[in-house]
Structure formats: C-alpha cells, structure tokens
Motif scaffolding. Structure first.
Motif, PDB file in Angstrom:
ATOM      1  N   HIS A 203       0.825  -1.208   0.000  1.00 49.28           N
ATOM      2  CA  HIS A 203       0.000   0.000   0.000  1.00 49.28           C
ATOM      3  C   HIS A 203       0.858   1.257   0.000  1.00 49.28           C
ATOM      4  N   ASN A 226      -7.073   6.034   1.705  1.00 53.00           N
ATOM      5  CA  ASN A 226      -8.056   6.301   0.651  1.00 53.00           C
ATOM      6  C   ASN A 226      -8.117   7.783   0.302  1.00 53.00           C
ATOM      7  N   GLN A 227      -8.002   8.630   1.319  1.00 52.50           N
ATOM      8  CA  GLN A 227      -7.993  10.068   1.067  1.00 52.50           C
ATOM      9  C   GLN A 227      -6.782  10.459   0.232  1.00 52.50           C
ATOM     10  N   GLN A 230      -7.390   9.528  -3.405  1.00 54.04           N
ATOM     11  CA  GLN A 230      -8.391  10.384  -4.024  1.00 54.04           C
ATOM     12  C   GLN A 230      -7.867  11.784  -4.314  1.00 54.04           C
ATOM     13  N   ASN A 240      -5.723   1.956  -7.532  1.00 52.44           N
ATOM     14  CA  ASN A 240      -7.015   1.445  -7.083  1.00 52.44           C
ATOM     15  C   ASN A 240      -7.148  -0.040  -7.370  1.00 52.44           C
ATOM     16  N   TYR A 244      -7.246  -2.312  -4.017  1.00 53.66           N
ATOM     17  CA  TYR A 244      -8.534  -2.932  -3.721  1.00 53.66           C
ATOM     18  C   TYR A 244      -8.448  -4.455  -3.798  1.00 53.66           C
ATOM     19  N   TYR A 303     -16.037   2.695   5.788  1.00 55.62           N
ATOM     20  CA  TYR A 303     -16.029   2.486   4.337  1.00 55.62           C
ATOM     21  C   TYR A 303     -17.270   3.085   3.686  1.00 55.62           C
ATOM     22  N   SER A 306     -17.195   6.973   3.671  1.00 58.26           N
ATOM     23  CA  SER A 306     -16.267   7.529   2.676  1.00 58.26           C
ATOM     24  C   SER A 306     -16.756   7.301   1.255  1.00 58.26           C
TER      25      SER A 306
END
Length: 366
Positions: A203, A226-227, A230, A240, A244, A303, A306
């Motif tokens: 990650h 995740n932020q 994005q 992604n 994921y 989750y 968000s």
C-alpha cells in the motif's frame, strides 16, 4: 543538420529583444541558450508533475479555534486512559501464571497492537493542536500510513487467530493444550506480522509513486490511505486496482476464518445437551465475538461513509469511531467484563502495594 532556412531564422532570432518572454521548442531539445537573459532561449519541456512534495496539511476534526482546547483535552484523556489500562492488562497477564494460556497470549499481543495503532495517529493530532500547526512532512505521512495499515490489518489477523483458538477450546477441549502449543501460537503470530508487513508495504509503495499538488490539504486528522489516493493529481487506476484487490484478499481471508470458526463453535454448542453447558461454552467466546462485531461494524461504517459522501466531517467522525472509540470499548469488554483479567489486575495491584510497602519500610530503617 538543420536546413538553411532554420539556420537563418536562428541567427535572426539572436537579435530579437523579447524581454521576459521565452520560447519553448520540442521536449528534451535545447538548441540555443544565450547568456543575455533578454534574448531568445529554448528550454526543454517537463513531462508530468515531478515536483518533490515536502509537506501536507492535515485539516483535523474541526478548524474552529474555540473547539481546539476541547478536542485536545478529550482526545488526550481518552488516549492516556486507553494506553494506561492496556499496559496494565499486559503487565497483569504477563505477571500472573494463571493467565499463561494461548488465549491470553493472543490477547496480550492484540492489546499491544491496539496501543501501537492508536499511537500512530493520536499523538500527532495532539501535537498539531498544541503547536497550532497542521503540517506533516511527506516522509512522515508515508510512515504514518504504513504503520496505520500495518496495525489495523494485524488487528484483523489476530482476531482470526483468536477465533481459531476459541474453536479448538470449545470443539476439541481435551486436545486444546496439545494443539495450541507455544510453538504453534508463536508461529501464528509471526506469520501474521510478516504477511501484514508486506501488505502494508505494498500500500505504501503504491501511494508513494503518486504525484500530489504542493501544500495539499488532507480533510482528516491523519494520512488516511483512501484520502491520499483520491487527492492525487496523477492517474490512480493502477493504485485502485492493486490496492482494492490486495485489501479484498487480506480482509476476506481473516473474516472467512472467523466465520468458519464460529460456524463450528455454534454447531458444537448446539450439540451440548444441558443448558448450563451451552451457556458456559458460549460465555468463553462472548468477549471475542463482541469485539469482532464491533471491529467489523465500525470498519464498515468508515467504508460506507467515505463511499457515500464526500463530506470531510463525516469521514473524520467515522475514523474517530474506528480508531479511538472502538479501542476504548475493547478495553472494557476484555478487561472489565473478564473475571480472569479483573482478578489478575487485583493481584497485580496487591503485589505492587506489598512491594512498595516493603521498599518504604526498608528505606525508613536506620
């Protein structure tokens, strides 16, 4: 070799006075550079955003100045209570020979991981509030993200290992100590650490390859993975896809192990004839089951919040529930509702009191 027309054009360009303006030619080519800054210059064109990002801005839970003292006091008290009681739990389990069993061996590791998980985010948030600074360096952000993912995924893995421990204890009680021997317990913990360290590293490497705008504002109180994806300015399709897929693989594995273990546990409890026997068997795993439900429900809420909304306030609130509130509830579920832990804490306090009484008595003697 350039043709006669291009050579003539370049020679004529040397006499042009363009002031602050400059012309750009084909990328990677720099045909002419004059010492005089007022003359025509050709520069190589940059491809992509290769700017080195040195810092980010963490917006925190609220930007209102009058709320900062309240947030600081609230989170400082919750953090200190959580760390203090969890350290006491570890000391009580390690010092009490009655609790030297596989179940409490895993509980001690889970408690230590919870302390580390909280310490990756809350101290930095408290420091930012105290110093009135929202800055976190790029290296600090990547490091925080790595340990946040590591300890969160280790929580998941150890809950699965503890579910297997409860399965063996209830379904195979006569062979429990031979199956859950110290070698196997240590191996399960070691495998969990290695797998989740590699998962967290994946990650982190995927996020570190992204490009970001300077002085990027993160609508959270820590570098939430995740932020970060994005808010990246570069293409995130590969990130992604890989992240994921890895998250799905590493989350469904432990969760499937928990479901399988409890399906076997409930089947074994159903076959017990006496009501008292059923209650006793179920009571041995009710604390672990409560934490599993709380852990996955809060993770699911983070989750969904968000994914369903882009509100930074709702995402930050969900993160607080996941990081702070869940760990405090874990503390009360395992410590205050567990008779063995409470008795061990009482014996630990008693031993410490006797120890200090003897020390003070010796110091007073001439």
């Amino acid at each position: 070799m350039p043709g006669p027309a291009l050579t003539l054009a370049v020679r004529q360009a040397e006499t042009w006075d363009l002031g602050p303006f400059a012309a750009v030619l084909t990328p990677g080519q720099n045909f002419l550079q004059q010492q005089n800054t007022n003359k025509l210059r050709f520069y190589p064109m940059e491809t992509g955003n290769n700017t080195h990002i040195s810092k980010f801005l963490l917006l925190g839970l609220s930007e209102e100045p009058e709320l900062q003292p309240f947030i600081f006091g609230l989170f400082l008290s919750m953090y200190l209570i959580t760390v203090f009681w969890k350290l006491l739990t570890i000391l009580a389990v390690s010092s009490d020979s009655h609790l030297h069993s596989p179940m409490y061996f895993f509980l001690s590791h889970l408690t230590f991981i919870d302390i580390c998980f909280t310490s990756t985010t809350i101290p930095k948030m408290l420091w930012n509030i105290q110093t009135q600074s929202k800055v976190i360096t790029f290296d600090g952000c990547i490091t925080q993200m790595y340990f946040h993912i590591l300890f969160a995924s280790l929580d998941d893995a150890l809950l699965s290992v503890m579910a297997y421990d409860r399965f063996v204890a209830i379904c195979h009680p006569l062979h429990y100590m031979s199956i859950m021997n110290p070698g196997l317990c240590g191996l399960l913990v070691l495998i969990s650490w290695i797998m989740m360290a590699m998962y967290s590293l994946l990650h982190t490497l995927m996020v570190s390859r992204l490009s970001f705008c300077p002085d990027l504002k993160i609508p959270a109180f820590f570098c939430e993975p995740n932020q970060m994806v994005q808010l990246a300015s570069s293409d995130t399709f590969l990130n992604n896809l890989v992240m994921y897929f890895a998250a799905l693989l590493m989350s469904t594995g432990p969760f499937s192990g928990i479901l399988y273990s409890y399906s076997k546990i409930f089947a074994c409890i159903h076959r017990i004839s006496s009501v008292q026997g059923k209650y006793k068997a179920f009571f041995t795993c009710v604390s672990h089951l409560s934490i599993v439900i709380l852990f996955y429900c809060t993770r699911l809420s983070v989750y969904l919040s968000s994914a369903a909304t882009h509100s930074s306030h709702s995402c930050a609130t969900s993160s607080v529930m996941y990081i702070v509130i869940t760990l405090m509830l874990n503390l009360f579920i395992y410590s205050l509702r567990n008779k063995d832990i409470k008795n061990a804490l009482k014996r630990f306090y008693l031993m410490q009191g006797i120890k200090w009484t003897i020390i003070l008595g010796v110091m007073k003697c001439p």
